[in-house]
Scaffold this active site. Structure first.
Site, short mmCIF file in Angstrom:
data_model
loop_
_atom_site.label_atom_id
_atom_site.label_comp_id
_atom_site.label_asym_id
_atom_site.label_seq_id
_atom_site.Cartn_x
_atom_site.Cartn_y
_atom_site.Cartn_z
CB CYS A 137 -0.88 -0.03 1.25
SG CYS A 137 -1.85 1.46 1.50
CB CYS A 178 -3.09 3.94 -5.35
SG CYS A 178 -4.37 3.06 -4.41
N1 DGL Z 1 -4.03 0.59 -1.79
C1 DGL Z 1 -3.67 1.78 -1.10
C2 DGL Z 1 -2.48 2.47 -1.72
O1 DGL Z 1 -1.67 1.83 -2.36
C3 DGL Z 1 -4.68 2.73 -0.55
C4 DGL Z 1 -6.11 2.74 -0.90
C5 DGL Z 1 -6.93 3.46 0.18
O2 DGL Z 1 -7.22 2.82 1.17
O3 DGL Z 1 -7.22 4.67 0.02
O4 DGL Z 1 -2.29 3.63 -1.55
#
Ligand code: DGL
Length: 282
Positions: free
Chosen positions: A93, A207
């Site tokens: 993430c 993301c």
């Molecule tokens: N998958 C996450 C990222 O790479 C974040 C998504 C979220 O919860 O806003 O930033």
């Protein structure tokens, strides 16, 4: 591809010689985004037992404050590592990594691989010198991103956009539901509408959710735009840090969710396609 995005682990007292062959690799995200990283880790390490943990009770991270995100990530990873005894943790993430990676590395005695925007490879790919950066709102405002931009793309134009709608679009797609075309359109227009946006030829998917909707983004942005994200580089780093270790899967790989509520059959089927055959609450 994104070798700039990882640093050596600092788990000072972690003893690689004592790793149980059944010890899992733990992947962590707020939702289903980390599955795009899981896919690459599986290609690199098909025999590795994997547990995928998603803080669905905290989803989305991208609209939260730094303090909220840091508290959730540090608290949950503390509990998860104590309970699951992973051989390595991958924070799959960007939002969690750009905010909490250093803090978590300071306290957990296990190698930790993070995920941060693939600005360096994008700078090498662009021909026009204009790069788009799609992340969450929390990610695009981080000083970490400023530093990467300064270090690797100071002679390029970096157009940033925090796109919360794309997180929900990716979650919906994984649940087997339709993707909201307005979310895709908004993200494309927000990049193209910035000064120099018409010359943008490379987009960083900063993301882990966004590669799930890359096809939709490609359609909206046109065929002259190329995409780059960190997952292949992260998988290489995970493989490097676990080189020579033995694996013995003693139970099916599983997904752990913090959120309440039922996981639909369609959702379970998708998770099973990623090799996550069981779903439990954490
Ligand atoms: N998958 C996450 C990222 O790479 C974040 C998504 C979220 O919860 O806003 O930033």
């Amino acid at each position: 591809m994104a070798s700039d995005t990882m640093r050596a682990p600092t788990g000072a007292t972690f003893n690689a010689a004592n790793i149980e062959p059944s010890a899992p690799i733990l992947l962590f995200d707020s939702g289903v985004g980390g599955l795009t990283v899981l896919e690459e880790v599986r290609k690199a390490l098909p025999d590795a037992p994997i547990i995928y943990a998603a803080d669905t009770a905290g989803l989305p991270y991208g609209t939260k404050t730094e303090a909220q995100i840091a508290a959730r990530v540090a608290g949950l990873l503390g509990r998860l590592t104590e309970r699951l005894r992973p051989r390595l943790v991958c924070i799959a993430c960007n939002t969690a990594s750009t905010i909490a990676l250093g803090m978590v590395r300071d306290v957990l005695e296990v190698p930790i691989v993070g995920t941060v925007p693939a600005i360096k490879p994008a700078a090498a790919m662009t021909r026009t010198g204009v790069i788009g950066l799609l992340g969450t709102e929390a990610t695009v405002r981080q000083a970490y991103v400023d530093r990467l931009a300064h270090e690797f793309a100071s002679d390029k134009r970096l157009l940033r956009y925090g796109a919360p709608g794309l997180v929900e679009a990716a979650e919906a797609k994984l649940r087997g539901e339709p993707v909201d075309p307005a979310a895709i359109r908004h993200a494309a227009e927000a990049l193209r509408g910035q000064p120099g946006g018409e010359r943008m030829d490379t987009v960083v998917l900063a993301c882990t959710h966004f590669p799930l909707v890359q096809a939709e983004l490609a359609e909206a942005l046109g065929s002259d735009v190329r995409f780059v994200h960190g997952a292949p580089g992260i998988a290489r780093q995970v493989a490097r840090l676990t080189a020579g270790q033995e694996y013995a899967r003693q139970r099916p790989d599983m997904a752990l969710f913090t959120g309440a509520g039922d996981v639909s059959d369609a959702h379970r089927t998708k998770l099973a396609q990623y090799g996550l055959l069981e779903v439990e609450r954490f």
